[in-house]
Design an enzyme around this catalytic site. Structure first.
Site, PDB file in Angstrom:
ATOM      1  N   LYS A 163       0.845  -1.196   0.000  1.00 43.85           N
ATOM      2  CA  LYS A 163       0.000   0.000   0.000  1.00 43.85           C
ATOM      3  C   LYS A 163       0.886   1.254   0.000  1.00 43.85           C
ATOM      4  CE  LYS A 163      -0.183  -0.517   4.979  1.00 43.85           C
ATOM      5  NZ  LYS A 163      -0.808  -1.319   6.030  1.00 43.85           N
ATOM      6  N   MET A 217      14.821  23.668   3.682  1.00 44.44           N
ATOM      7  CA  MET A 217      13.782  22.994   2.901  1.00 44.44           C
ATOM      8  C   MET A 217      14.391  22.151   1.778  1.00 44.44           C
ATOM      9  SD  MET A 217      10.516  24.616   0.894  1.00 44.44           S
ATOM     10  CE  MET A 217       9.854  25.411   2.336  1.00 44.44           C
ATOM     11  N   ARG A 271     -10.138  -1.081  14.780  1.00 43.10           N
ATOM     12  CA  ARG A 271      -9.922  -0.269  13.589  1.00 43.10           C
ATOM     13  C   ARG A 271     -10.906  -0.842  12.566  1.00 43.10           C
ATOM     14  NH1 ARG A 271      -3.994   0.537  10.902  1.00 43.10           N
ATOM     15  NH2 ARG A 271      -4.508  -1.523  10.138  1.00 43.10           N
ATOM     16  N   TYR A 300      20.478  28.637   8.558  1.00 44.78           N
ATOM     17  CA  TYR A 300      19.446  29.379   9.283  1.00 44.78           C
ATOM     18  C   TYR A 300      19.735  29.416  10.776  1.00 44.78           C
ATOM     19  CZ  TYR A 300      16.248  29.670   5.314  1.00 44.78           C
ATOM     20  OH  TYR A 300      15.661  29.975   4.123  1.00 44.78           O
TER      21      TYR A 300
HETATM   22  C1  LIG Z   1       0.004  -2.266   6.570  1.00 48.59           C
HETATM   23  C2  LIG Z   1      -0.563  -3.576   6.962  1.00 48.59           C
HETATM   24  C3  LIG Z   1       0.281  -4.691   7.131  1.00 48.59           C
HETATM   25  C4  LIG Z   1       1.787  -4.575   7.123  1.00 48.59           C
HETATM   26  O1  LIG Z   1       2.193  -4.057   8.375  1.00 48.59           O
HETATM   27  P1  LIG Z   1       3.733  -3.750   8.756  1.00 48.59           P
HETATM   28  O2  LIG Z   1       3.650  -3.299  10.162  1.00 48.59           O
HETATM   29  O3  LIG Z   1       4.176  -2.678   7.824  1.00 48.59           O
HETATM   30  O4  LIG Z   1       4.497  -5.015   8.574  1.00 48.59           O
HETATM   31  C5  LIG Z   1      -0.321  -5.907   7.363  1.00 48.59           C
HETATM   32  N1  LIG Z   1      -1.670  -6.019   7.464  1.00 48.59           N
HETATM   33  C6  LIG Z   1      -2.494  -4.965   7.344  1.00 48.59           C
HETATM   34  C7  LIG Z   1      -3.962  -5.154   7.485  1.00 48.59           C
HETATM   35  C8  LIG Z   1      -1.967  -3.705   7.114  1.00 48.59           C
HETATM   36  O5  LIG Z   1      -2.783  -2.649   7.013  1.00 48.59           O
END
Ligand SMILES: *Cc1c(COP(=O)(O)O)cnc(C)c1O
Length: 348
Positions: A38, A295, A133, A247
């Site tokens: 993702k 920056m 969640r 800065y």
């Molecule tokens: C992002 C995610 C993972 C991977 O988690 P990591 O902590 O990055 O290894 C696995 N399962 C779900 C549902 C996630 O959202």
């Protein structure tokens, strides 16, 4: 944008990525090992990640949205991969869900009903075992009769800590074995894999550790850094004794000091608070940061690199755990915050 003129690069070590996946797969014992890709592969570029892990034997991939799934559709078809969309399926996602080679992870009673009404078909289902969640409650699995559940999964809230919640969540998922037609059960993210073989079930879903993150000490010796930043010297100067750099004039030269200025800054996701935890390298010489990170610019102490000049390239290996600690940020934030000015370049 002229790719060859990208001001700075993120070099990505494909061999290290594959090494990390193989290490996580071994730790998971007999379980299959998938990959969370993702947020565009945690910022590395999902296609480059999927291509390399697919060649290494990874079959199960996870994205958050249908847009992310669409971007991977060709690769998924080419390698005959399994791709799941973690945010499930809204009414307006149904066309994408029908047309793309990906399946939803159903999270709510409404999503289950929507999927069933549209004729069902392969899907995954998220069960909430305590994180509150996304996910169905355990008792809602009764609604899954006749829905083509591929993987029944849950997600750990505290995997990187020694928390009593881990065992509770594990037991919560284990209690659902045989209660649905699901082919596989899945619980562990990266840190969950390190909790031991009881947590692997049939399929693990690492993310951060693939990319060089070390979410818990148990993984430290297994995981290699994957990403490095390469930036270019825009100017070399001699700062006279008593003069300051940057800065707020936070650094003062105690003697005449050669200084280089590179085209990198916090707009690239390089944390302003990093300070001495990040050291640039050039031909074996270490170049500490001087003064404030701007920056788009950083000044480096060039005393150890007498030959370095305008146009040369310096390199920071991204030590995610050390950088996160020094910057007071999470490793996840650091990775996903790496900027868009970098050209992503895979080495292998
Ligand atoms: C992002 C995610 C993972 C991977 O988690 P990591 O902590 O990055 O290894 C696995 N399962 C779900 C549902 C996630 O959202």
């Amino acid at each position: 944008m002229f790719a060859n003129d990208a001001p700075s690069r993120l070099t990505l070590d494909g061999a290290a990525l594959v090494h990390n996946w193989q290490a996580l797969r071994r730790l998971g014992g007999g379980a299959a090992c998938g990959a969370a890709v993702k947020a565009n592969g945690y910022g590395f570029g999902a296609a480059g990640v999927v291509e390399r892990l697919a060649r290494a034997g990874c079959r199960d991939f996870y994205v958050a949205t249908w847009g992310e799934a669409a971007a991977l559709a060709d690769l998924v078809a080419k390698h005959d991969l399994s791709l799941s969309v973690l945010h499930g399926v809204r009414e307006r996602d149904m066309a994408a869900a029908r047309d793309l080679p990906a399946r939803p992870v159903l999270n709510t009673v409404e999503q289950v009903a929507r999927w069933r009404a549209a004729g069902g078909g392969a899907c995954d289902v998220m069960i909430d075992t305590g994180m509150n969640r996304l996910g169905l409650a355990a008792q809602d699995t009764a609604l899954l009769d006749g829905v083509g559940v591929e993987t029944l999964m849950s997600h750990l809230a505290c995997a990187e800590e020694a928390s009593a919640m881990n065992g509770c969540q594990r037991a919560g998922l284990a209690a659902l074995a045989g209660r649905t037609d699901a082919r596989r059960l899945s619980l562990a993210n990266s840190a969950g894999i390190a909790l031991g073989p009881d947590y692997a079930f049939d399929l693990t879903r690492p993310g951060i550790a693939l990319y060089g993150g070390v979410p818990c000490d148990a993984l430290a010796i297994q995981i290699r850094p994957v990403a490095a930043i390469e930036a270019e010297v825009l100017q070399r100067r001699l700062v006279p004794a008593g003069a300051t750099v940057g800065y707020n004039a936070t650094w003062t030269a105690s003697k005449d000091t050669p200084v280089i200025v590179i085209n990198l800054g916090y707009a690239d996701g390089f944390p302003r608070a990093l300070g001495p935890a990040a050291v640039a390298m050039w031909e074996g010489a270490a170049l500490p940061i001087l003064g404030r990170v701007s920056m788009d610019l950083i000044a480096l102490d060039a005393r150890a690199a007498s030959g370095i000049a305008e146009g040369d390239t310096v390199r920071f290996v991204i030590d995610l755990p050390a950088w996160a600690k020094a910057a007071g940020r999470s490793q996840y934030e650091l990775l996903t915050g790496l900027g868009q000015r970098f050209e992503r370049v895979w080495r292998d």
